[in-house]
Motif scaffolding. Sequence first.
Motif, PDB file in Angstrom:
ATOM      1  N   ASN A   1       0.624  -1.305  -0.094  1.00 47.44           N
ATOM      2  CA  ASN A   1       0.077   0.227   0.080  1.00 47.44           C
ATOM      3  C   ASN A   1       0.968   0.831  -0.137  1.00 47.44           C
ATOM      4  OD1 ASN A   1      -1.092   2.318   2.051  1.00 47.44           O
ATOM      5  ND2 ASN A   1      -2.955   1.026   1.018  1.00 47.44           N
ATOM      6  N   SER A   2       1.757   1.441   0.919  1.00 48.98           N
ATOM      7  CA  SER A   2       2.396   2.033   0.630  1.00 48.98           C
ATOM      8  C   SER A   2       3.856   1.802   1.727  1.00 48.98           C
ATOM      9  CB  SER A   2       1.976   3.746   1.838  1.00 48.98           C
ATOM     10  OG  SER A   2       2.430   3.222   2.850  1.00 48.98           O
ATOM     11  N   MET A   3       4.835   2.770   1.382  1.00 41.32           N
ATOM     12  CA  MET A   3       6.651   2.119   2.051  1.00 41.32           C
ATOM     13  C   MET A   3       6.910   4.262   2.720  1.00 41.32           C
ATOM     14  SD  MET A   3       8.040   0.252  -0.819  1.00 41.32           S
ATOM     15  CE  MET A   3      10.037  -0.768   0.573  1.00 41.32           C
ATOM     16  N   GLY A   4       7.214   3.778   3.733  1.00 44.54           N
ATOM     17  CA  GLY A   4       7.367   5.149   4.475  1.00 44.54           C
ATOM     18  C   GLY A   4       9.156   5.391   5.250  1.00 44.54           C
ATOM     19  N   TRP A   5       9.643   6.397   5.355  1.00 42.50           N
ATOM     20  CA  TRP A   5       9.863   6.451   6.489  1.00 42.50           C
ATOM     21  C   TRP A   5       9.886   7.190   7.666  1.00 42.50           C
ATOM     22  CZ3 TRP A   5      15.473   3.769   6.416  1.00 42.50           C
ATOM     23  CH2 TRP A   5      15.277   3.617   4.686  1.00 42.50           C
ATOM     24  N   TYR A   6      10.531   6.346   9.007  1.00 39.25           N
ATOM     25  CA  TYR A   6      10.317   7.221  10.209  1.00 39.25           C
ATOM     26  C   TYR A   6      10.678   7.634  10.536  1.00 39.25           C
ATOM     27  CZ  TYR A   6       5.225   6.492   9.534  1.00 39.25           C
ATOM     28  OH  TYR A   6       3.522   6.562   8.957  1.00 39.25           O
TER      29      TYR A   6
ATOM     30  N   TYR B   1       6.635   9.180   2.967  1.00 39.86           N
ATOM     31  CA  TYR B   1       5.976   8.203   2.559  1.00 39.86           C
ATOM     32  C   TYR B   1       5.793   7.926   1.486  1.00 39.86           C
ATOM     33  CZ  TYR B   1       1.185   9.413   3.542  1.00 39.86           C
ATOM     34  OH  TYR B   1      -0.465   9.988   3.924  1.00 39.86           O
ATOM     35  N   ILE B   2       5.508   7.263   0.239  1.00 36.73           N
ATOM     36  CA  ILE B   2       5.247   7.055  -0.561  1.00 36.73           C
ATOM     37  C   ILE B   2       4.368   6.069  -0.540  1.00 36.73           C
ATOM     38  CG2 ILE B   2       6.961   6.179  -1.562  1.00 36.73           C
ATOM     39  CD1 ILE B   2       7.378   7.007  -3.957  1.00 36.73           C
ATOM     40  N   THR B   3       2.918   6.486  -1.569  1.00 39.31           N
ATOM     41  CA  THR B   3       2.007   5.423  -1.691  1.00 39.31           C
ATOM     42  C   THR B   3       2.604   4.596  -3.105  1.00 39.31           C
ATOM     43  OG1 THR B   3       0.468   6.732  -3.153  1.00 39.31           O
ATOM     44  CG2 THR B   3       0.759   6.951  -0.858  1.00 39.31           C
ATOM     45  N   SER B   4       1.452   3.753  -3.211  1.00 34.31           N
ATOM     46  CA  SER B   4       1.538   2.701  -4.194  1.00 34.31           C
ATOM     47  C   SER B   4       1.218   3.267  -5.937  1.00 34.31           C
ATOM     48  CB  SER B   4       0.869   1.535  -4.170  1.00 34.31           C
ATOM     49  OG  SER B   4      -0.441   2.160  -4.076  1.00 34.31           O
ATOM     50  N   ASP B   5       0.910   4.566  -5.508  1.00 31.60           N
ATOM     51  CA  ASP B   5       0.092   5.005  -6.977  1.00 31.60           C
ATOM     52  C   ASP B   5       1.318   6.105  -7.174  1.00 31.60           C
ATOM     53  OD1 ASP B   5      -2.833   7.157  -5.436  1.00 31.60           O
ATOM     54  OD2 ASP B   5      -0.813   7.392  -5.267  1.00 31.60           O
ATOM     55  N   GLY B   6       2.340   6.417  -6.256  1.00 30.76           N
ATOM     56  CA  GLY B   6       3.190   7.664  -6.451  1.00 30.76           C
ATOM     57  C   GLY B   6       3.190   8.735  -5.600  1.00 30.76           C
ATOM     58  N   SER B   7       2.057   8.385  -4.648  1.00 30.16           N
ATOM     59  CA  SER B   7       1.475  10.023  -3.849  1.00 30.16           C
ATOM     60  C   SER B   7       2.755   9.648  -2.953  1.00 30.16           C
ATOM     61  CB  SER B   7       0.190  10.056  -3.433  1.00 30.16           C
ATOM     62  OG  SER B   7      -0.309   9.890  -4.918  1.00 30.16           O
ATOM     63  N   THR B   8       2.903  11.514  -2.815  1.00 29.53           N
ATOM     64  CA  THR B   8       4.334  11.274  -1.631  1.00 29.53           C
ATOM     65  C   THR B   8       3.957  12.245  -0.760  1.00 29.53           C
ATOM     66  OG1 THR B   8       5.380  13.357  -2.508  1.00 29.53           O
ATOM     67  CG2 THR B   8       6.042  11.539  -3.318  1.00 29.53           C
ATOM     68  N   ASN B   9       4.129  12.010   0.868  1.00 30.36           N
ATOM     69  CA  ASN B   9       3.427  13.057   1.689  1.00 30.36           C
ATOM     70  C   ASN B   9       4.812  13.450   2.547  1.00 30.36           C
ATOM     71  OD1 ASN B   9       1.302  14.506   3.601  1.00 30.36           O
ATOM     72  ND2 ASN B   9       2.604  12.656   4.730  1.00 30.36           N
ATOM     73  N   TYR B  10       5.203  14.349   3.807  1.00 36.05           N
ATOM     74  CA  TYR B  10       6.980  14.541   3.634  1.00 36.05           C
ATOM     75  C   TYR B  10       6.266  15.754   5.149  1.00 36.05           C
ATOM     76  CZ  TYR B  10       9.050  13.910  -0.794  1.00 36.05           C
ATOM     77  OH  TYR B  10       9.502  13.434  -1.470  1.00 36.05           O
ATOM     78  N   ALA B  11       7.302  15.527   6.293  1.00 33.99           N
ATOM     79  CA  ALA B  11       7.043  16.252   7.310  1.00 33.99           C
ATOM     80  C   ALA B  11       7.322  17.423   6.935  1.00 33.99           C
ATOM     81  CB  ALA B  11       7.850  15.816   8.477  1.00 33.99           C
TER      82      ALA B  11
END
Length: 120
Positions: free
Chosen positions: A32-37, A50-60
């Motif tokens: 579903n997604s891969m990310g870093w904490y 994190y980045i989702t399976s459709d390529g969407s990203t989110n950052y702190a």
Amino acid sequence: QVQPVESGGGSVQTGGSLRLSCAAPGSIFSINSMGWYRQAPGKPRELVAYITSDGSTNYADSVKGRFTISGDSAKNTVNLQMNSLKPEDTGVYYCKVAFDTLVAGIVDSWGQGTQVTVSS
């Protein structure tokens, strides 16, 4: 349960760069997604990106404009390019892989962590 495998941590001076990599464990389930904490001493673990399976990203907010997350869905890997590092970026960085098990919902798999140290 086999864990994600992280690599690329280390020590740098302020303003330096590091690149973290993570390989997801083999699974019959889709990702579903891969990310870093990250977790600094005495502080709770926090999301970095994190980045989702459709390529969407989110950052702190604290890393926007400095860090870039990218993924290779064919290889089930994710990278975190960290530029302009600051001492407050110091901590143990963990890779998290969220598997979509359908029946049981999203199940997270965490890596062992890799140390990032930024000196002033």
